[in-house]
Design a protein around this motif. Structure first.
Motif, PDB file in Angstrom:
ATOM      1  N   TYR A 160      -1.720  11.585  18.420  1.00  7.29           N
ATOM      2  CA  TYR A 160      -2.024  12.219  17.324  1.00  7.29           C
ATOM      3  C   TYR A 160      -1.494  13.711  17.692  1.00  7.29           C
ATOM      4  CZ  TYR A 160      -5.311  14.945  14.467  1.00  7.29           C
ATOM      5  OH  TYR A 160      -5.912  15.899  13.541  1.00  7.29           O
ATOM      6  N   THR A 161      -1.842  14.256  18.917  1.00  6.43           N
ATOM      7  CA  THR A 161      -1.424  15.693  19.254  1.00  6.43           C
ATOM      8  C   THR A 161      -0.092  15.757  19.113  1.00  6.43           C
ATOM      9  OG1 THR A 161      -3.393  15.694  20.791  1.00  6.43           O
ATOM     10  CG2 THR A 161      -1.858  17.490  20.984  1.00  6.43           C
ATOM     11  N   THR A 162       0.691  15.085  19.616  1.00  5.81           N
ATOM     12  CA  THR A 162       2.206  15.225  19.493  1.00  5.81           C
ATOM     13  C   THR A 162       2.547  15.404  18.150  1.00  5.81           C
ATOM     14  OG1 THR A 162       2.493  13.790  21.428  1.00  5.81           O
ATOM     15  CG2 THR A 162       4.326  14.077  19.938  1.00  5.81           C
ATOM     16  N   PHE A 163       2.190  14.818  17.160  1.00  5.83           N
ATOM     17  CA  PHE A 163       2.600  14.786  15.759  1.00  5.83           C
ATOM     18  C   PHE A 163       1.707  15.847  15.020  1.00  5.83           C
ATOM     19  CE2 PHE A 163       4.418  10.749  16.936  1.00  5.83           C
ATOM     20  CZ  PHE A 163       5.585  10.835  16.315  1.00  5.83           C
ATOM     21  N   GLN A 164       0.991  16.683  15.688  1.00  2.00           N
ATOM     22  CA  GLN A 164       0.287  17.885  15.171  1.00  2.00           C
ATOM     23  C   GLN A 164       1.260  19.053  15.263  1.00  2.00           C
ATOM     24  OE1 GLN A 164      -2.722  17.768  12.991  1.00  2.00           O
ATOM     25  NE2 GLN A 164      -2.026  15.614  13.457  1.00  2.00           N
ATOM     26  N   PHE A 165       2.319  18.944  15.757  1.00  3.71           N
ATOM     27  CA  PHE A 165       3.345  20.288  15.752  1.00  3.71           C
ATOM     28  C   PHE A 165       4.327  20.213  14.687  1.00  3.71           C
ATOM     29  CE2 PHE A 165       2.300  19.565  20.297  1.00  3.71           C
ATOM     30  CZ  PHE A 165       1.830  20.748  20.777  1.00  3.71           C
ATOM     31  N   LYS A 169      12.909  22.754  14.018  1.00  2.06           N
ATOM     32  CA  LYS A 169      14.250  23.034  14.778  1.00  2.06           C
ATOM     33  C   LYS A 169      15.330  22.108  14.424  1.00  2.06           C
ATOM     34  CE  LYS A 169      12.451  25.043  18.935  1.00  2.06           C
ATOM     35  NZ  LYS A 169      12.611  24.840  20.674  1.00  2.06           N
ATOM     36  N   SER A 170      14.964  20.718  14.159  1.00  3.44           N
ATOM     37  CA  SER A 170      16.128  19.672  13.562  1.00  3.44           C
ATOM     38  C   SER A 170      15.070  18.606  13.278  1.00  3.44           C
ATOM     39  CB  SER A 170      16.905  19.573  14.668  1.00  3.44           C
ATOM     40  OG  SER A 170      17.810  18.561  14.428  1.00  3.44           O
ATOM     41  N   ASN A 171      15.711  17.466  12.816  1.00  2.68           N
ATOM     42  CA  ASN A 171      14.996  16.325  12.567  1.00  2.68           C
ATOM     43  C   ASN A 171      15.908  15.146  13.482  1.00  2.68           C
ATOM     44  OD1 ASN A 171      17.215  16.075  10.899  1.00  2.68           O
ATOM     45  ND2 ASN A 171      16.117  14.867   9.239  1.00  2.68           N
ATOM     46  N   VAL A 172      16.913  15.526  14.347  1.00  3.48           N
ATOM     47  CA  VAL A 172      17.591  14.687  15.052  1.00  3.48           C
ATOM     48  C   VAL A 172      17.084  14.489  16.413  1.00  3.48           C
ATOM     49  CG1 VAL A 172      19.954  14.203  16.023  1.00  3.48           C
ATOM     50  CG2 VAL A 172      19.768  15.315  13.493  1.00  3.48           C
ATOM     51  N   LEU A 173      16.649  13.237  16.695  1.00  5.27           N
ATOM     52  CA  LEU A 173      16.217  13.059  17.937  1.00  5.27           C
ATOM     53  C   LEU A 173      17.345  12.327  18.881  1.00  5.27           C
ATOM     54  CD1 LEU A 173      12.915  11.313  17.094  1.00  5.27           C
ATOM     55  CD2 LEU A 173      12.957  13.498  18.358  1.00  5.27           C
ATOM     56  N   ASP A 174      17.596  13.112  19.900  1.00  3.93           N
ATOM     57  CA  ASP A 174      18.577  12.439  20.895  1.00  3.93           C
ATOM     58  C   ASP A 174      18.313  11.458  21.816  1.00  3.93           C
ATOM     59  OD1 ASP A 174      21.100  12.348  22.017  1.00  3.93           O
ATOM     60  OD2 ASP A 174      21.065  14.325  23.093  1.00  3.93           O
ATOM     61  N   HIS A 175      17.877  10.567  21.012  1.00  2.00           N
ATOM     62  CA  HIS A 175      17.483   9.282  21.696  1.00  2.00           C
ATOM     63  C   HIS A 175      17.586   8.021  20.976  1.00  2.00           C
ATOM     64  CE1 HIS A 175      14.973   7.565  24.934  1.00  2.00           C
ATOM     65  NE2 HIS A 175      14.801   8.692  25.586  1.00  2.00           N
ATOM     66  N   PHE A 176      17.236   6.881  21.569  1.00  4.20           N
ATOM     67  CA  PHE A 176      17.235   5.523  20.726  1.00  4.20           C
ATOM     68  C   PHE A 176      16.054   5.240  20.238  1.00  4.20           C
ATOM     69  CE2 PHE A 176      16.981   4.304  25.266  1.00  4.20           C
ATOM     70  CZ  PHE A 176      15.987   3.572  25.279  1.00  4.20           C
ATOM     71  N   TYR A 177      14.769   5.891  20.613  1.00  4.04           N
ATOM     72  CA  TYR A 177      13.897   5.718  19.904  1.00  4.04           C
ATOM     73  C   TYR A 177      12.919   7.002  19.800  1.00  4.04           C
ATOM     74  CZ  TYR A 177      10.808   5.900  24.171  1.00  4.04           C
ATOM     75  OH  TYR A 177      10.002   6.363  25.333  1.00  4.04           O
ATOM     76  N   CYS A 178      11.775   6.873  19.379  1.00  7.06           N
ATOM     77  CA  CYS A 178      10.948   8.094  18.991  1.00  7.06           C
ATOM     78  C   CYS A 178      10.195   8.713  20.482  1.00  7.06           C
ATOM     79  CB  CYS A 178       9.930   7.835  18.013  1.00  7.06           C
ATOM     80  SG  CYS A 178      10.551   7.927  16.502  1.00  7.06           S
ATOM     81  N   ASP A 179      11.106   9.305  21.188  1.00 12.78           N
ATOM     82  CA  ASP A 179      10.613   9.745  22.561  1.00 12.78           C
ATOM     83  C   ASP A 179       9.759  10.972  22.517  1.00 12.78           C
ATOM     84  OD1 ASP A 179      10.906   9.869  25.686  1.00 12.78           O
ATOM     85  OD2 ASP A 179      11.956  11.705  24.893  1.00 12.78           O
ATOM     86  N   ARG A 180       8.637  10.974  23.042  1.00 14.09           N
ATOM     87  CA  ARG A 180       7.920  12.093  23.120  1.00 14.09           C
ATOM     88  C   ARG A 180       8.441  13.302  23.558  1.00 14.09           C
ATOM     89  NH1 ARG A 180       2.091  11.052  25.812  1.00 14.09           N
ATOM     90  NH2 ARG A 180       3.206  10.960  27.449  1.00 14.09           N
ATOM     91  N   GLY A 181       9.117  13.153  24.548  1.00 19.73           N
ATOM     92  CA  GLY A 181       9.858  14.471  25.286  1.00 19.73           C
ATOM     93  C   GLY A 181      10.629  15.136  23.974  1.00 19.73           C
ATOM     94  N   GLN A 182      11.616  14.401  23.455  1.00 16.84           N
ATOM     95  CA  GLN A 182      12.379  14.701  22.659  1.00 16.84           C
ATOM     96  C   GLN A 182      11.700  15.412  21.072  1.00 16.84           C
ATOM     97  OE1 GLN A 182      15.717  15.183  22.969  1.00 16.84           O
ATOM     98  NE2 GLN A 182      14.909  14.446  25.190  1.00 16.84           N
ATOM     99  N   LEU A 183      10.746  14.781  20.812  1.00 11.61           N
ATOM    100  CA  LEU A 183       9.946  15.333  19.628  1.00 11.61           C
ATOM    101  C   LEU A 183       9.195  16.673  20.039  1.00 11.61           C
ATOM    102  CD1 LEU A 183       7.823  11.915  18.766  1.00 11.61           C
ATOM    103  CD2 LEU A 183       9.233  13.086  17.389  1.00 11.61           C
ATOM    104  N   LEU A 184       8.792  16.834  21.319  1.00 12.09           N
ATOM    105  CA  LEU A 184       8.492  18.178  21.611  1.00 12.09           C
ATOM    106  C   LEU A 184       9.400  19.169  21.516  1.00 12.09           C
ATOM    107  CD1 LEU A 184       5.703  16.999  24.463  1.00 12.09           C
ATOM    108  CD2 LEU A 184       5.312  17.851  22.013  1.00 12.09           C
TER     109      LEU A 184
END
Length: 313
Positions: A160-165, A169-184
């Motif tokens: 919940y806290t992660t998605f309150q941000f 900057k972009s909507n491209v996640l440099d990963h193969f799934y929704c990784d928390r580190g890349q979201l932050l």
């Protein structure tokens, strides 16, 4: 790609770099691994359910562990699709939240189960006379239920806290799934404090379940070394070897990925370790627990013999 400071409603998963030919090779390899993982863990669950010789606490926990492993691989089909069609995969914000939550919640459940299995092995080796009394069906059911219940609520606040941000900057996640580190990493907000909070939560969850495992195996090894005969030591160790091997692989990879203060570090590092956790560990699970265990090896043989006998009749 977003250029204005608006809230993202979907994300694009970049997946793996490389040519289309390389992606097709990776698809073939990963699809093979994924298929073997699903089939292997399914076989384990079925065998444990139908074979009365495997109706013991150890295999009861193993059956639930295999179920968790199969559910954890739910992020793989999207990755395979991305490799096959060779284009950026789009995922909605809601789906991204659900994917991250399930991935983390199932991982937490798995840690709890692995800790419970360590305590079970401790009781079996160090307190064999009290084992059947202490590890009865009610106790095992309570432990497994507690593991599942603990796994899901504990990850509600972090996700919940992660998605309150605001991801501006972009909507491209440099990963193969929704990784928390890349979201932050995509957030325009200051994430330093929440990263440290998430770090301490990861330490509590991972090391909290690792502590009983370490204590249990310290007593187990001490007890095994006191057994006078070599055959007795070998038999005692064989009952723990498969679980101990799984602990080393599973905890080792997760410690490298989650127990670090900076969640937004090296992309390729995160991808490699995430791939190890989501694909290699579930793949090895059936082989570790069957090839390293006499009962596990005998059960499939008995199943095949029974099927052949039914076909003859």
């Amino acid at each position: 790609m977003m250029s204005n400071p608006s809230r993202a409603t979907e994300f694009c998963l970049s997946g793996f770099p490389g040519s289309q030919g390389l992606h097709h090779v990776l698809f073939a390899v990963f699809f093979l691994f994924y298929s073997v993982t699903i089939m292997g863990n399914t076989v384990i669950i079925v065998i444990i359910c139908v074979d009365k010789h495997l109706h013991s606490p150890m295999y009861f926990f193993l059956g639930h562990l295999s179920a968790v492993e199969m559910l954890t691989t739910s992020i793989i089909p999207m990755m395979l699709r991305r490799l096959l069609i060779h284009e950026m995969q789009t995922i909605s914000l809601t789906a991204c939240v659900a994917q991250l939550f399930l991935y983390l919640a199932l991982g937490t459940t798995e840690f709890a189960l692995v800790g419970a299995m360590a305590v079970d092995r401790y009781m079996a080796v160090c307190n064999p006379l009290r084992y059947n009394t202490m590890m009865n069906s009610h106790t095992c059911l309570s432990v497994v239920t507690g593991s599942w219940v603990f796994g899901f609520p504990s990850e509600i606040w972090p996700v919940y806290t992660t998605f309150q941000f605001t991801f501006c900057k972009s909507n491209v996640l440099d990963h193969f799934y929704c990784d928390r580190g890349q979201l932050l990493k995509l957030s325009c907000d200051d994430t330093l404090f929440i990263e440290f909070v998430l770090f301490f939560m990861a330490v509590f969850i991972i090391l909290g379940s690792l502590a009983p495992t370490i204590v249990s195996y310290t007593y187990i090894i001490s007890t095994i070394l006191k057994i006078p005969t070599a055959s007795g030591r070998r038999k005692a160790f064989s009952s723990c070897a498969s679980h101990f091997t799984f602990v080393i692989i599973g905890y080792g990879s997760c410690l490298f990925l989650y127990v670090k203060p900076k969640q937004t570090q090296a992309v390729e590092y995160n991808k490699t370790v995430s791939l190890l956790i989501s694909m290699l560990t579930p793949l090895l699970n059936p082989f570790i627990f069957t090839l390293r265990n006499d009962e596990g090896k005998q059960a499939p043989r008995d199943g095949v013999k029974s099927c052949c006998q039914l076909l003859k009749d």
